[in-house]
Design an enzyme around this catalytic site. Structure first.
Site, short mmCIF file in Angstrom:
data_model
loop_
_atom_site.label_atom_id
_atom_site.label_comp_id
_atom_site.label_asym_id
_atom_site.label_seq_id
_atom_site.Cartn_x
_atom_site.Cartn_y
_atom_site.Cartn_z
N ASN A 9 0.86 -1.18 0.00
CA ASN A 9 0.00 0.00 0.00
C ASN A 9 0.90 1.23 0.00
O ASN A 9 1.45 1.60 1.03
CB ASN A 9 -0.89 -0.05 1.27
CG ASN A 9 -1.70 1.21 1.46
OD1 ASN A 9 -1.80 2.04 0.57
ND2 ASN A 9 -2.29 1.36 2.65
N TRP A 10 1.03 1.83 -1.17
CA TRP A 10 1.96 2.95 -1.30
C TRP A 10 1.46 4.21 -0.60
O TRP A 10 2.19 5.20 -0.52
CB TRP A 10 2.19 3.28 -2.78
CG TRP A 10 2.94 2.23 -3.54
CD1 TRP A 10 3.39 1.03 -3.07
CD2 TRP A 10 3.33 2.30 -4.92
NE1 TRP A 10 4.03 0.34 -4.08
CE2 TRP A 10 4.01 1.09 -5.23
CE3 TRP A 10 3.17 3.24 -5.93
CZ2 TRP A 10 4.52 0.82 -6.49
CZ3 TRP A 10 3.68 2.98 -7.19
CH2 TRP A 10 4.36 1.79 -7.47
N LYS A 11 0.21 4.21 -0.18
CA LYS A 11 -0.38 5.42 0.42
C LYS A 11 -0.07 6.62 -0.46
O LYS A 11 -0.18 6.54 -1.68
CB LYS A 11 0.12 5.58 1.86
CG LYS A 11 -0.13 4.32 2.70
CD LYS A 11 0.02 4.55 4.16
CE LYS A 11 -0.25 3.25 4.92
NZ LYS A 11 -0.34 3.43 6.35
N HIS A 95 -9.80 0.93 4.63
CA HIS A 95 -8.54 1.22 5.31
C HIS A 95 -8.80 2.24 6.44
O HIS A 95 -9.62 3.16 6.27
CB HIS A 95 -7.51 1.76 4.33
CG HIS A 95 -6.13 1.83 4.93
ND1 HIS A 95 -5.76 2.84 5.78
CD2 HIS A 95 -5.10 0.96 4.86
CE1 HIS A 95 -4.50 2.61 6.19
NE2 HIS A 95 -4.09 1.47 5.64
N GLU A 163 -5.62 -4.91 10.36
CA GLU A 163 -4.65 -3.84 10.58
C GLU A 163 -5.03 -3.06 11.84
O GLU A 163 -5.84 -2.12 11.77
CB GLU A 163 -4.64 -2.87 9.40
CG GLU A 163 -4.20 -3.48 8.10
CD GLU A 163 -3.55 -2.43 7.19
OE1 GLU A 163 -2.44 -2.69 6.75
OE2 GLU A 163 -4.15 -1.38 6.97
N GLY A 169 2.13 2.46 10.92
CA GLY A 169 3.02 3.62 10.78
C GLY A 169 4.01 3.78 11.91
O GLY A 169 4.52 4.89 12.13
N SER A 211 3.19 -1.70 10.43
CA SER A 211 4.61 -1.65 10.79
C SER A 211 5.36 -2.95 10.49
O SER A 211 6.11 -3.45 11.33
CB SER A 211 4.78 -1.25 12.26
OG SER A 211 4.20 0.01 12.47
N GLY A 232 2.75 -0.99 4.30
CA GLY A 232 2.64 0.42 3.93
C GLY A 232 4.00 0.99 3.57
O GLY A 232 4.55 0.72 2.50
P1 PGA Z 1 2.55 0.65 7.62
O1 PGA Z 1 1.09 0.76 6.99
O2 PGA Z 1 3.17 -0.62 7.06
O3 PGA Z 1 3.26 1.87 7.15
O4 PGA Z 1 2.39 0.56 9.10
C1 PGA Z 1 0.27 -0.35 6.80
C2 PGA Z 1 -1.06 0.10 6.26
O5 PGA Z 1 -1.63 1.06 6.79
O6 PGA Z 1 -1.57 -0.48 5.28
#
Ligand code: PGA
Length: 253
Positions: A9-11, A95, A163, A169, A211, A232
């Site tokens: 998930n590149w956000k 999400h 999640e 994060g 994370s 992420g």
């Molecule tokens: P993260 O995000 O790996 O940066 O914690 C995961 C997500 O929100 O899909």
């Protein structure tokens, strides 16, 4: 052996088409070697067609968000049909970064729309905090039953990403521990058997996100009772993402 799913998930970490194409081609160079692993990339919407073109057949691509509408006077929205027509195969739905401003009815409508359009749905569920009395289990059950009400009983084209919001994060040390994850994965599987036939429910992949990097991915997959990861920040850097995928390959499980 069931295939492992590693979704990136590149956000909003990637803000440039050139950067996106570079990232995809680095992953693609190695993707064919990961035979036991399905890789799915979720780029920001304006980069979808670039990423779909660059990814080729060895990876799938999906949208980070789809609206509950297929077409019409909806300024600023993207639809599942649009994603499907571009060549996308997945929709990330529910999400937590979208649930901050969307309610469960909207999540349900988006799941339905994505399924109707023929996309596979990666439905995210997760609690903001753990409750010593176990209220977070009830919340997860409600998120599942509400989003999946009316979903086809075969449960095809469906995966769940657990999640926990408190673990997103952060650093790998603050991610969920595999033993706690295993308990939740069992709970989610049981909740799914309430919604679908047992055989269908048993086939739904359950992923973990929050994370994850190359230091904890292997343990989460090996001991957490999940069949994949939704990654992420680490997925937006080719070297880190490939290191993570390497770490969960079959011989290490
Ligand atoms: P993260 O995000 O790996 O940066 O914690 C995961 C997500 O929100 O899909």
């Amino acid at each position: 052996m069931k295939k492992l799913i590693i979704a990136g998930n590149w956000k909003l970490y990637i803000t440039d088409a050139g950067q996106a194409k570079k990232l995809v081609s680095s992953i693609k160079r190695k993707a064919a070697a990961y035979r036991g692993t399905d890789i799915i990339l979720f780029p920001p919407a304006p980069l979808l067609s670039h990423v779909i073109a660059a990814a080729g057949p060895s990876m799938s691509v999906g949208a980070q968000h789809v609206s509950a509408f297929s077409e019409g006077a909806y300024t600023g929205y993207d639809s599942s049909i649009l994603v499907k027509n571009l060549g996308g195969r997945w929709a990330l739905v529910g999400h937590s970064e979208q649930r901050t401003h969307e309610n469960e009815d909207e999540v349900h409508a988006q799941v339905k729309e994505a399924n109707d359009a023929g996309l596979s749905v990666l439905l995210c569920v997760g609690e903001s905090e753990r409750d010593p009395g176990g209220a977070h289990f009830a919340l997860i059950e409600r998120q599942l039953s509400s989003a999946l009400a009316g979903y086809p009983k075969t449960a095809s084209k469906l995966a769940i990403a657990y999640e926990p919001v408190w673990a997103i994060g952060k650093s790998a040390e603050e991610a969920m521990k595999p033993q706690d994850l295993e308990e939740m994965a069992i709970f989610i599987r049981r909740a799914l058997t309430e919604l679908f036939d047992r055989t269908a429910a048993n086939k739904i992949p359950i992923l973990y996100g929050g994370s994850v990097d190359a230091t904890n991915a292997r343990d989460l997959v090996k001991h957490g009772g999940v069949s994949g990861l939704l990654v992420g920040r680490t997925s937006a850097d080719a070297a880190s993402f490939l290191e993570l995928i390497d770490s969960v390959q079959t011989d290490s499980r």
